[in-house]
Enzyme design. Structure first.
Site, PDB file in Angstrom:
ATOM      1  CB  ALA A 260      -0.998   0.203   1.019  1.00  0.00           C
ATOM      2  CE  LYS A 261      -0.720   4.982  -5.114  1.00  0.00           C
ATOM      3  NZ  LYS A 261      -1.323   6.115  -5.954  1.00  0.00           N
ATOM      4  NE  ARG A 262      -2.736   1.860   5.337  1.00  0.00           N
ATOM      5  CZ  ARG A 262      -3.887   2.154   4.280  1.00  0.00           C
ATOM      6  NH1 ARG A 262      -3.739   2.309   3.320  1.00  0.00           N
ATOM      7  NH2 ARG A 262      -3.593   0.615   4.242  1.00  0.00           N
TER       8      ARG A 262
END
Ligand code: GLU
Length: 339
Positions: A260-262
């Site tokens: 995930a991008k986070r």
């Protein structure tokens, strides 16, 4: 179908990279974009970049330029895009709204869509591509008896335009997965193409753009498989030829969850700033695709002659501790924990 030469139907292909600027691109994007780039280049074809920024609530201004910086750093190139222009400009979706509005009018004229006043979370989310966790329950058809003209009697009431899906499976011969079919009447039901107050939905914009830009080959992550029958229906409704679709497996973190991008540690920007040689990253990704036994520092172009979609590993790829060390070298603590 002869899967040993998946390019035989469209040679050379016209591919596209379609990042959403919602945060920095990460290793999973790099791996998918490398496959999409190689598929187009190995066919002797061309590529364009389109920025998919319709979801204003999730788009970050600096991420638009960041996508292009990240992809250039990897050594990927493109023949048309927001930075270099081209015959299908503009290549940024937020600058193409008039085209989507025209397309929506055609769907209304053909009674392919009806105004839906149900307030559901998916109405709010429609501007973004629905990844696996975003697929909701089947829409029960509450507003399906309306015609397109009924929108006028709704006054100021906000509504969404829903596309009527048939109660039958929609099939395609996926360039990676092989023959696939999905019955949308059992998977999501009638889907949203626009909201009365804007924005247009990902499903509408992506089809209008792929058609207008002459895209013949779409290679993307397999979390978008369920979008393909929706897009096929839209191509049919517009009477436009559809591209070929190929869905590649995703990348998972050591915790078994999709990257995930986070998670900052896997962002291309973080890796770039850490001094990582992008040639090492490309070699690492090529190995992950089963194109090599070892990490061979290389550019994307080095793999073109050896590439075919049929050769790609079909398994989801997990970035294990060993794989992470192979990329960054010894002494690095732990693989990315996605989530
Ligand atoms: N912009 C979409 C995303 O990043 C990709 C859509 C597509 O490839 O069709 O999820």
């Amino acid at each position: 179908m002869d899967r040993t030469d998946p390019h035989h139907r469209h040679r050379p292909a016209r591919g596209r990279l379609a990042p959403s600027p919602t945060g920095g691109l990460h290793l999973g994007h790099a791996r998918t974009f490398l496959a999409a780039w190689l598929a187009a280049r190995a066919s002797g074809g061309s590529l364009l970049i389109r920025i998919e920024d319709l979801d204003a609530s999730r788009t970050r201004g600096e991420a638009k330029a960041g996508c292009l910086i990240d992809l250039s750093w990897l050594g990927l190139d493109w023949d048309e895009g927001p930075d270099i222009g081209g015959p299908s400009a503009p290549y940024v979706q937020s600058e193409r709204l008039a085209t989507y509005a025209d397309a929506l009018e055609r769907l209304k004229e053909r009674e392919c869509v009806y105004p839906c006043t149900c307030t559901r979370a998916d109405i709010a989310r429609a501007a973004s591509a629905p990844h696996l966790e975003d697929e909701g329950p089947v829409y029960p058809g509450t507003c399906a008896s309306r015609s397109a003209a009924d929108a006028e009697s709704l006054g100021d009431r906000p509504f969404a335009w829903r596309f009527r899906v048939p109660a039958e499976p929609i099939g395609w011969d996926d360039l990676v997965i092989g023959p696939t079919s999905i019955d949308l009447s059992r998977a999501g039901g009638d889907f949203i193409v626009a909201r009365s107050s804007g924005p247009f939905a990902y499903q509408l914009a992506v089809v209008v753009d792929d058609a207008a830009m002459g895209v013949t080959q779409v290679i993307r992550g397999d979390d978008l498989v369920a979008s393909t029958p929706r897009q096929i229906l839209l191509f049919e409704a517009f009477g436009l030829p559809r591209p070929e679709f190929g869905h590649v497996p995703l990348v998972f973190g050591a915790d078994g969850r999709r990257l995930a991008k986070r998670d900052g540690s896997i962002k291309l920007g973080t890796l770039r700033e850490s001094g990582l040689d992008p040639r090492r990253l490309i070699g690492w990704l090529a190995k992950s695709w089963g194109l090599a036994e070892e990490v061979i520092p290389s550019t994307p172009g080095d793999w073109v002659s050896r590439f075919s979609l049929a050769r790609l590993s079909r398994e989801p790829w997990t970035v294990s501790a060993e794989a992470w060390q192979e990329l960054l070298g010894p002494g690095v603590i732990g693989p990315p924990q996605a989530g």
